[in-house]
Design an enzyme around this catalytic site. Structure first.
Site, mmCIF file in Angstrom:
data_model
loop_
_atom_site.group_PDB
_atom_site.id
_atom_site.type_symbol
_atom_site.label_atom_id
_atom_site.label_comp_id
_atom_site.label_asym_id
_atom_site.label_seq_id
_atom_site.Cartn_x
_atom_site.Cartn_y
_atom_site.Cartn_z
ATOM 1 N N GLU A 1 3.242 2.047 2.272
ATOM 2 C CA GLU A 1 3.835 2.349 3.569
ATOM 3 C C GLU A 1 5.290 1.873 3.614
ATOM 4 O OE1 GLU A 1 1.444 0.699 6.641
ATOM 5 O OE2 GLU A 1 -0.263 2.034 6.255
ATOM 6 N N GLY B 1 15.677 26.076 -14.246
ATOM 7 C CA GLY B 1 16.704 26.740 -15.045
ATOM 8 C C GLY B 1 16.242 27.990 -15.756
ATOM 9 N N GLY B 2 14.992 28.393 -15.536
ATOM 10 C CA GLY B 2 14.469 29.555 -16.246
ATOM 11 C C GLY B 2 15.163 30.841 -15.858
ATOM 12 N N THR B 3 15.296 31.089 -14.574
ATOM 13 C CA THR B 3 15.922 32.328 -14.096
ATOM 14 C C THR B 3 17.357 32.439 -14.568
ATOM 15 O OG1 THR B 3 14.519 32.434 -12.130
ATOM 16 C CG2 THR B 3 16.617 33.597 -12.035
ATOM 17 N N ASP C 1 0.813 -1.219 0.000
ATOM 18 C CA ASP C 1 0.000 0.000 0.000
ATOM 19 C C ASP C 1 0.842 1.263 0.000
ATOM 20 O OD1 ASP C 1 1.037 -0.107 2.519
ATOM 21 O OD2 ASP C 1 -0.880 0.152 3.575
ATOM 22 N N ASP D 1 23.757 31.174 -7.529
ATOM 23 C CA ASP D 1 22.451 30.987 -6.895
ATOM 24 C C ASP D 1 22.555 29.807 -5.936
ATOM 25 O OD1 ASP D 1 19.838 31.586 -6.327
ATOM 26 O OD2 ASP D 1 19.139 31.456 -8.392
ATOM 27 N N LYS E 1 14.821 41.587 -12.438
ATOM 28 C CA LYS E 1 13.845 40.747 -13.139
ATOM 29 C C LYS E 1 12.459 40.945 -12.547
ATOM 30 C CE LYS E 1 13.899 36.610 -10.300
ATOM 31 N NZ LYS E 1 14.193 35.180 -10.196
#
Length: 331
Positions: free
Chosen positions: A57, A243-245, A55, A237, A211
């Site tokens: 667990e 990965g957009g920024t 299930d 960062d 931004k």
């Protein structure tokens, strides 16, 4: 240049500490990192049984005596975050019921860290909720690396040792012929992190990308504050998710005349479509990350450079066990 790479235990062994009482266990999120840490400490990763029921667990059993021991559980709560978090909580409970003297959760990547405040009504501050869950499960201390925001340390009602991946990243960059360097923060919120990184790089100049973010995981970079023309731009960062920024920032830096662009981050979350963005030809010369999160073979690309933080984590664990200073490692 001030940097740190742990190569040996540099603190005297207090006579009051029994090093035979040090135990290290790991979950399923990053066993390779745990093995490296154990190699640094000169101890094995402790045996355990971990299996799932039909299930869903989870069952965990510690298979050696840890009565009266200092137990360190290595488990970054990366994807699938809920599964790895629950596994950590069950391991903690098993250790508490086995009479461990102290349980330290070693969480190189702290999941839910971005939910650290309310930005709208009726939202959960999940970073605080997770801190509460850890304490209530029986954790006595937390060792974390590069938390998304500094205030998360205050969410814990137990000691929290917060260390940084920057020394490992800076040491690697010191081996590269980068020429004239400018450290770039991909947004205003990361300025303090970028400034500390620049200080380690012989007080390199700092630039900031302004931004606007229109939605979660969607960012639009507008302009660069600072001079990057003809320089090697090091984008810093704490993590790379989709990965957009960072990719939009790299494109803007190229447009502003940056000669080379290198991305540096501690945590390689790499949610789709991060790999496609980061591996775009002519964008990044290198993408430098640590192994706080495992990166699947299919998610690796030519520009990717992975560095190990095992020695630094191992040294920190040793100092916590010996009740020695952790902050002095980074001075």
């Amino acid at each position: 240049m001030t940097s740190y790479v742990a190569t040996e235990r540099s603190v005297p062994t207090p006579t009051t500490v029994d090093s035979s009482r040090l135990r290290l266990f790991c979950g399923n999120s990053n066993p390779a990192l745990a093995q490296e840490i154990a190699g640094y400490l000169g101890i094995p990763v402790g045996p355990r049984v971990s299996k799932g029921f039909a299930d869903g667990e989870l069952y965990i059993q510690i298979q050696e005596s840890i009565r009266g021991c200092d137990v360190f559980l290595v488990q970054p709560t990366c994807a699938p975050v809920n599964d790895h978090l629950m596994e950590l909580l069950i391991m903690v409970d098993a250790c508490r019921r086995a009479s461990a003297r102290q349980i330290t959760a070693v969480i190189p990547y702290y999941g839910y860290a971005r939910a650290d405040r309310k930005t709208a009504g009726r939202e959960s501050i999940t970073a605080k909720l997770v801190a509460n869950l850890l304490k209530e499960s029986g954790v006595n201390r937390v060792l974390a690396m590069d938390l998304h925001s500094a205030q998360i340390q205050g969410y814990f009602d137990i000691p929290c040792d917060h260390i940084y991946g920057a020394p490992v990243l800076v040491d690697y960059l010191a081996t590269r012929d980068l020429g004239e360097v400018v450290v770039v923060s991909p947004d205003v919120g990361g300025v303090a992190r970028a400034r500390a990184f620049a200080k380690r790089m012989d007080d390199a100049p700092l630039a900031i990308i302004d931004k606007r973010r229109s939605a979660h995981n969607v960012a639009e970079s507008l302009t660069v504050i600072g001079d990057v023309s003809g320089k090697t731009a090091v984008l810093v960062d704490d993590m790379i998710d989709t990965g957009g920024t960072i990719s939009q920032g790299a494109k803007l830096l190229r447009q502003q005349g940056a000669k080379r662009v290198i991305a540096c981050a501690t945590h390689a979350v790499f949610s789709p479509p991060a790999v496609a963005r980061l591996s775009e030809p002519g964008l990044f010369e290198e993408v430098v990350v640590t192994n706080s999160i495992p990166v699947a073979p299919e998610d690796r690309f030519p520009q990717l450079q992975m560095l190990s933080v095992a020695n630094m984590l191992g040294e920190t664990i040793w100092r916590i066990h010996e009740e020695s200073s952790v902050s002095s490692m980074f001075r």
